[in-house]
Design a protein around this motif. Structure first.
Motif, mmCIF file in Angstrom:
data_model
loop_
_atom_site.group_PDB
_atom_site.id
_atom_site.type_symbol
_atom_site.label_atom_id
_atom_site.label_comp_id
_atom_site.label_asym_id
_atom_site.label_seq_id
_atom_site.Cartn_x
_atom_site.Cartn_y
_atom_site.Cartn_z
ATOM 1 N N HIS A 22 1.195 -1.088 -0.014
ATOM 2 C CA HIS A 22 -0.324 0.061 0.074
ATOM 3 C C HIS A 22 1.103 1.256 0.188
ATOM 4 N N PRO A 23 0.480 2.277 -1.295
ATOM 5 C CA PRO A 23 1.139 3.983 -0.886
ATOM 6 C C PRO A 23 1.453 4.390 0.583
ATOM 7 N N ASP A 24 0.696 4.201 1.035
ATOM 8 C CA ASP A 24 0.405 4.678 2.756
ATOM 9 C C ASP A 24 1.820 4.095 3.229
ATOM 10 N N PHE A 25 2.901 3.560 3.259
ATOM 11 C CA PHE A 25 3.484 3.221 4.089
ATOM 12 C C PHE A 25 5.287 3.546 3.904
ATOM 13 N N LEU A 26 5.893 3.971 4.341
ATOM 14 C CA LEU A 26 6.914 4.468 3.977
ATOM 15 C C LEU A 26 7.917 3.543 5.070
ATOM 16 N N VAL A 27 9.576 3.657 5.326
ATOM 17 C CA VAL A 27 10.310 3.006 5.277
ATOM 18 C C VAL A 27 11.099 4.113 5.722
ATOM 19 N N ARG A 28 11.903 4.687 7.176
ATOM 20 C CA ARG A 28 12.342 5.847 7.382
ATOM 21 C C ARG A 28 13.377 5.152 8.204
ATOM 22 N N GLN A 52 3.170 -11.733 7.997
ATOM 23 C CA GLN A 52 2.973 -10.497 8.847
ATOM 24 C C GLN A 52 2.786 -9.214 8.506
ATOM 25 N N LEU A 53 3.087 -8.351 7.591
ATOM 26 C CA LEU A 53 2.642 -7.226 6.825
ATOM 27 C C LEU A 53 1.620 -7.169 6.434
ATOM 28 N N GLU A 54 1.157 -8.515 6.032
ATOM 29 C CA GLU A 54 -0.561 -8.515 5.003
ATOM 30 C C GLU A 54 -1.253 -9.055 7.156
ATOM 31 N N GLU A 55 -1.713 -9.349 7.293
ATOM 32 C CA GLU A 55 -1.897 -9.389 8.668
ATOM 33 C C GLU A 55 -2.024 -7.314 9.242
ATOM 34 N N MET A 56 -0.670 -6.681 8.935
ATOM 35 C CA MET A 56 -0.912 -5.519 9.440
ATOM 36 C C MET A 56 -1.399 -4.645 8.615
ATOM 37 N N GLY A 57 -2.015 -4.650 7.981
ATOM 38 C CA GLY A 57 -2.718 -4.225 5.997
ATOM 39 C C GLY A 57 -1.505 -3.172 5.368
ATOM 40 N N VAL A 58 -0.418 -3.422 5.694
ATOM 41 C CA VAL A 58 0.784 -3.008 5.006
ATOM 42 C C VAL A 58 0.517 -3.705 3.356
ATOM 43 N N ILE A 59 0.865 -4.884 3.603
ATOM 44 C CA ILE A 59 0.684 -5.260 1.931
ATOM 45 C C ILE A 59 -0.932 -6.083 1.637
ATOM 46 N N THR A 60 -0.839 -5.581 0.258
ATOM 47 C CA THR A 60 -2.317 -7.228 -0.110
ATOM 48 C C THR A 60 -1.563 -8.318 -0.929
ATOM 49 N N LEU A 101 8.986 1.537 9.879
ATOM 50 C CA LEU A 101 7.981 1.132 8.370
ATOM 51 C C LEU A 101 6.923 2.425 9.745
ATOM 52 N N ILE A 102 6.384 3.218 8.933
ATOM 53 C CA ILE A 102 5.568 4.812 9.289
ATOM 54 C C ILE A 102 3.790 4.745 8.368
ATOM 55 N N GLY A 103 2.869 4.254 8.664
ATOM 56 C CA GLY A 103 1.454 4.685 7.860
ATOM 57 C C GLY A 103 1.869 6.668 7.466
ATOM 58 N N CYS A 104 1.907 7.008 5.945
ATOM 59 C CA CYS A 104 1.666 8.589 6.040
ATOM 60 C C CYS A 104 0.514 8.760 5.656
ATOM 61 N N GLY A 105 -0.672 7.593 5.795
ATOM 62 C CA GLY A 105 -1.834 8.442 4.886
ATOM 63 C C GLY A 105 -2.481 8.969 5.887
ATOM 64 N N GLU A 106 -3.936 9.184 5.634
ATOM 65 C CA GLU A 106 -4.246 10.308 6.527
ATOM 66 C C GLU A 106 -4.421 9.509 8.233
ATOM 67 N N GLN A 107 -4.285 8.438 8.049
ATOM 68 C CA GLN A 107 -5.282 7.965 9.071
ATOM 69 C C GLN A 107 -4.048 7.087 10.037
ATOM 70 N N ILE A 108 -2.500 8.081 10.050
ATOM 71 C CA ILE A 108 -1.354 7.549 10.783
ATOM 72 C C ILE A 108 -1.851 7.519 12.330
ATOM 73 N N GLY A 160 6.661 -1.923 -6.315
ATOM 74 C CA GLY A 160 4.673 -1.562 -6.519
ATOM 75 C C GLY A 160 4.298 -3.212 -6.257
ATOM 76 N N THR A 161 4.695 -4.132 -6.759
ATOM 77 C CA THR A 161 4.293 -5.677 -6.402
ATOM 78 C C THR A 161 4.908 -6.347 -7.095
ATOM 79 N N ALA A 162 5.426 -7.534 -5.858
ATOM 80 C CA ALA A 162 6.563 -8.522 -6.573
ATOM 81 C C ALA A 162 6.049 -9.476 -5.644
ATOM 82 N N THR A 163 6.720 -10.927 -6.748
ATOM 83 C CA THR A 163 6.213 -12.345 -6.066
ATOM 84 C C THR A 163 7.808 -12.329 -4.670
#
Length: 93
Positions: A7-13, A83-91, A21-28, A51-54
């Protein structure tokens, strides 16, 4: 084979030498920040670039970068993606 889309709302800083890993969207939600080890941050950055990878392509990136055995890299990659899917970071498709 699993395909993951980040999901584009997550960034690694990097903050104070730590990968975060933090969310940068409206619902941080700062209580949901996740500290990452170097390999997790590496994989998430690879996924962000693509963006998408196997899972297999990401595992091969680990092998190339860290000289780890492919079966171990694939297992670690799949665990992280789950783990990332459970957190809603990826699909996962």
């Amino acid at each position: 084979m699993t395909t993951a889309t980040i999901h584009p709302d997550f960034l690694v800083r990097t903050i104070a030498g730590e990968n975060i890993l933090i969310g940068c969207g409206e619902q941080i939600n700062f209580s949901k920040m996740l500290m990452l080890n170097d390999t997790s941050a590496f994989l998430i950055r690879k996924l962000q670039e693509a963006g998408t990878a196997t899972d297999e392509a990401l595992a091969q990136s680990l092998v190339d970068e860290y000289e780890v055995a492919y079966p171990e890299a694939l297992d670690d990659t799949r665990q992280l993606l789950h783990q990332l899917e459970e957190m809603g970071v990826i699909t996962i498709n």
